[in-house]
Design an enzyme around this catalytic site. Structure first.
Site, PDB file in Angstrom:
ATOM      1  N   TRP A  64       4.371  -4.162   5.025  1.00  0.00           N
ATOM      2  CA  TRP A  64       5.369  -4.431   6.066  1.00  0.00           C
ATOM      3  C   TRP A  64       6.088  -3.129   6.406  1.00  0.00           C
ATOM      4  CZ3 TRP A  64       4.556  -7.714   1.867  1.00  0.00           C
ATOM      5  CH2 TRP A  64       3.994  -8.953   2.194  1.00  0.00           C
TER       6      TRP A  64
ATOM      7  N   VAL B 264       2.721 -15.413  -3.294  1.00  0.00           N
ATOM      8  CA  VAL B 264       1.909 -16.635  -3.431  1.00  0.00           C
ATOM      9  C   VAL B 264       0.747 -16.387  -4.374  1.00  0.00           C
ATOM     10  CG1 VAL B 264       2.475 -17.663  -1.189  1.00  0.00           C
ATOM     11  CG2 VAL B 264       0.567 -16.045  -1.364  1.00  0.00           C
TER      12      VAL B 264
ATOM     13  N   GLN C 148       8.008 -15.428  13.969  1.00  0.00           N
ATOM     14  CA  GLN C 148       7.233 -16.149  12.968  1.00  0.00           C
ATOM     15  C   GLN C 148       7.844 -17.528  12.813  1.00  0.00           C
ATOM     16  OE1 GLN C 148       6.944 -13.955   9.245  1.00  0.00           O
ATOM     17  NE2 GLN C 148       5.160 -12.815   9.972  1.00  0.00           N
TER      18      GLN C 148
ATOM     19  N   ARG D 180       8.786  -5.022  13.050  1.00  0.00           N
ATOM     20  CA  ARG D 180       8.039  -4.080  12.201  1.00  0.00           C
ATOM     21  C   ARG D 180       7.866  -2.765  12.932  1.00  0.00           C
ATOM     22  NH1 ARG D 180       3.374  -7.940   9.386  1.00  0.00           N
ATOM     23  NH2 ARG D 180       4.868  -9.569   8.850  1.00  0.00           N
TER      24      ARG D 180
ATOM     25  N   ALA E 167       3.668 -22.324   0.826  1.00  0.00           N
ATOM     26  CA  ALA E 167       4.429 -21.648   1.882  1.00  0.00           C
ATOM     27  C   ALA E 167       3.444 -21.073   2.884  1.00  0.00           C
ATOM     28  CB  ALA E 167       5.289 -20.535   1.290  1.00  0.00           C
TER      29      ALA E 167
ATOM     30  N   HIS F  46       9.539 -10.306   8.093  1.00  0.00           N
ATOM     31  CA  HIS F  46       8.910 -11.632   8.163  1.00  0.00           C
ATOM     32  C   HIS F  46      10.015 -12.676   7.940  1.00  0.00           C
ATOM     33  CE1 HIS F  46       7.791 -10.957   3.587  1.00  0.00           C
ATOM     34  NE2 HIS F  46       9.045 -10.676   3.843  1.00  0.00           N
TER      35      HIS F  46
HETATM   36  C1  FA5 Z   1       3.506 -12.346   6.441  1.00  0.00           C
HETATM   37  O1  FA5 Z   1       4.365 -11.872   7.148  1.00  0.00           O
HETATM   38  C2  FA5 Z   1       3.823 -13.317   5.327  1.00  0.00           C
HETATM   39  N1  FA5 Z   1       5.247 -13.399   5.188  1.00  0.00           N
HETATM   40  C3  FA5 Z   1       3.209 -14.667   5.649  1.00  0.00           C
HETATM   41  C4  FA5 Z   1       3.259 -15.612   4.494  1.00  0.00           C
HETATM   42  C5  FA5 Z   1       4.292 -16.517   4.373  1.00  0.00           C
HETATM   43  C6  FA5 Z   1       2.253 -15.591   3.515  1.00  0.00           C
HETATM   44  C7  FA5 Z   1       4.337 -17.392   3.306  1.00  0.00           C
HETATM   45  C8  FA5 Z   1       2.291 -16.453   2.460  1.00  0.00           C
HETATM   46  C9  FA5 Z   1       3.339 -17.368   2.354  1.00  0.00           C
HETATM   47  P1  FA5 Z   1       1.548 -11.315   7.830  1.00  0.00           P
HETATM   48  O2  FA5 Z   1       2.047  -9.942   7.833  1.00  0.00           O
HETATM   49  O3  FA5 Z   1       0.061 -11.506   7.735  1.00  0.00           O
HETATM   50  O4  FA5 Z   1       2.185 -12.161   6.653  1.00  0.00           O
HETATM   51  O5  FA5 Z   1       2.060 -12.051   9.136  1.00  0.00           O
HETATM   52  C10 FA5 Z   1       1.889 -13.437   9.322  1.00  0.00           C
HETATM   53  C11 FA5 Z   1       1.550 -13.747  10.779  1.00  0.00           C
HETATM   54  O6  FA5 Z   1       2.560 -13.210  11.614  1.00  0.00           O
HETATM   55  C12 FA5 Z   1       0.262 -13.106  11.255  1.00  0.00           C
HETATM   56  O7  FA5 Z   1      -0.841 -13.932  10.966  1.00  0.00           O
HETATM   57  C13 FA5 Z   1       0.496 -12.996  12.741  1.00  0.00           C
HETATM   58  O8  FA5 Z   1       0.236 -14.236  13.358  1.00  0.00           O
HETATM   59  C14 FA5 Z   1       1.979 -12.721  12.804  1.00  0.00           C
HETATM   60  N2  FA5 Z   1       2.220 -11.283  12.935  1.00  0.00           N
HETATM   61  C15 FA5 Z   1       2.295 -10.366  11.943  1.00  0.00           C
HETATM   62  N3  FA5 Z   1       2.507  -9.139  12.437  1.00  0.00           N
HETATM   63  C16 FA5 Z   1       2.576  -9.272  13.779  1.00  0.00           C
HETATM   64  C17 FA5 Z   1       2.810  -8.365  14.869  1.00  0.00           C
HETATM   65  N4  FA5 Z   1       3.018  -7.061  14.666  1.00  0.00           N
HETATM   66  N5  FA5 Z   1       2.818  -8.852  16.108  1.00  0.00           N
HETATM   67  C18 FA5 Z   1       2.619 -10.183  16.317  1.00  0.00           C
HETATM   68  N6  FA5 Z   1       2.409 -11.076  15.358  1.00  0.00           N
HETATM   69  C19 FA5 Z   1       2.400 -10.645  14.096  1.00  0.00           C
END
Ligand code: FA5
Length: 334
Positions: free
Chosen positions: A143, A247, A204, A190, A302, A164
């Site tokens: 992140w 997780v 999110q 981010r 989650a 997130h």
């Molecule tokens: C997370 O942020 C974890 N907090 C998700 C999680 C929650 C995992 C609970 C387990 C349990 P990640 O970085 O993969 O994971 O982001 C999750 C989702 O947010 C992605 O699949 C995407 O749909 C969205 N996302 C992430 N980064 C971006 C971005 N820069 N722009 C748009 N959508 C994004």
């Protein structure tokens, strides 16, 4: 003379000029009335009474002419033509992200989840530490954070724009005993280069369910049902193993982006069969421990999903950057 003149007047300001000329303080008739005291008593009575009659007659005529002119002005105005087409009123509408976030929340509310929200400027403690990501943990690189130039005074803690919505997991569990069943919509930030599927600011929707006896089957069942409600029966879903420190086991979930044999097109015009929409998994025992839940007794799942990506798949939007460009030609379509 006065009455003849008055009849010839066609407009309200002409009438006012006429009134000043005859009945005003320096008007002709007023002048006559003022000169009465200089006359002989005999003449005074005679002329006085005729002058008063004239004054009454002029005042009456003035009131009548004023009414006539006002009515004529009204009558000459364009009448309302009810057969003309109406002028379109430009109405605002909900932003596509708002619409999708509401649709996602509604799908989960239908499954017994409640909706809560949390802070966008977050403590390091909740964004990372309570999620089993201590300082120096290599997973922090997952992140790219935007830190704020401010240290929370009470907690002596660095703060950042939350990367997130997962920090709300610990905040919700600290505030209540199990069972927990919530979804958390909100903005995330981010520090990253943008492309067709990445923005530096996006939304999110977090989900968290903790109780006795929750298994991975509950996670899959809930997310299948969610996908069915939002995408309908036909879209396919793929789970893959993925790693998140909070997780165990962890997965990501993608939605099919296959070429439609009838139209020859993909939902999103990208050369990819699957588009990832979320990360998910079983809540790590250390996260439960951290908030004072007994990990021997309670388990939970989650997930955190990206509503813009879901909107892209649902509506065939090729580039996430359209969402926040504020081009009304785009926004108007939703
Ligand atoms: C997370 O942020 C974890 N907090 C998700 C999680 C929650 C995992 C609970 C387990 C349990 P990640 O970085 O993969 O994971 O982001 C999750 C989702 O947010 C992605 O699949 C995407 O749909 C969205 N996302 C992430 N980064 C971006 C971005 N820069 N722009 C748009 N959508 C994004």
């Amino acid at each position: 003379d006065a009455l003849v003149e008055l009849d010839a007047i066609g407009a309200a300001d002409g009438v006012e000029e006429w009134r000043v000329a005859y009945l005003g303080r320096r008007g002709r008739l007023t002048g006559l009335l003022r000169s009465l005291p200089q006359l002989e008593p005999e003449q005074r009575r005679e002329i006085g009474s005729r002058a008063n009659q004239a004054k009454n007659a002029l005042e009456e005529a003035l009131a009548k002419r004023t009414r006539e002119i006002a009515q004529a002005a009204l009558a000459s105005q364009d009448a309302l033509d009810v057969t003309l087409p109406g002028r379109p009123v430009a109405t605002g509408r909900l932003h596509p992200t708002t619409q999708i976030v509401r649709e996602i929340c509604a799908a989960f509310m239908g499954m017994g989840f409640s909706v809560v929200e949390g802070p966008e400027v977050e403590l390091d403690h909740y964004n990372f530490e309570m999620l089993n990501i201590p300082a120096g943990h290599p997973a922090r690189d997952m992140w790219n954070s935007l830190w704020v130039d401010y240290v929370n005074e009470e907690e002596q803690q660095p703060m950042l724009l939350r990367t997130h919505t997962s920090p709300m997991q610990a905040r919700v569990m600290e505030a209540q005993d199990p069972p927990v069943r919530v979804v958390v919509p909100g903005k995330c930030y981010r520090y990253e280069a943008t492309d067709a599927t990445h923005e530096w600011h996006f939304y999110q929707v977090e989900g968290l369910a903790v109780a006795e006896g929750i298994t991975f089957a509950d996670l899959k069942g809930t997310l299948y049902e969610f996908a069915r409600r939002v995408f309908g029966e036909d879209r396919q879903i793929r789970f893959r193993c993925d790693y998140f420190p909070f997780v165990e086991p962890g997965v990501d979930m993608s939605i099919s982006n296959f070429v439609d044999p009838e139209t020859g097109r993909r939902p999103i015009n990208r050369d990819e069969d699957w588009i990832e929409i979320m990360g998910a998994g079983m809540v790590h025992p250390r996260v439960l421990q951290g908030v004072g839940y007994d990990p021997q007794r309670y388990t939970g799942f989650a997930f955190g999903m990206g509503p813009e990506r879901i909107g892209m798949l649902k509506y065939g939007i090729d580039d996430i950057r359209h969402f926040y460009r504020n081009d009304v030609r785009f926004l108007r379509q939703f």
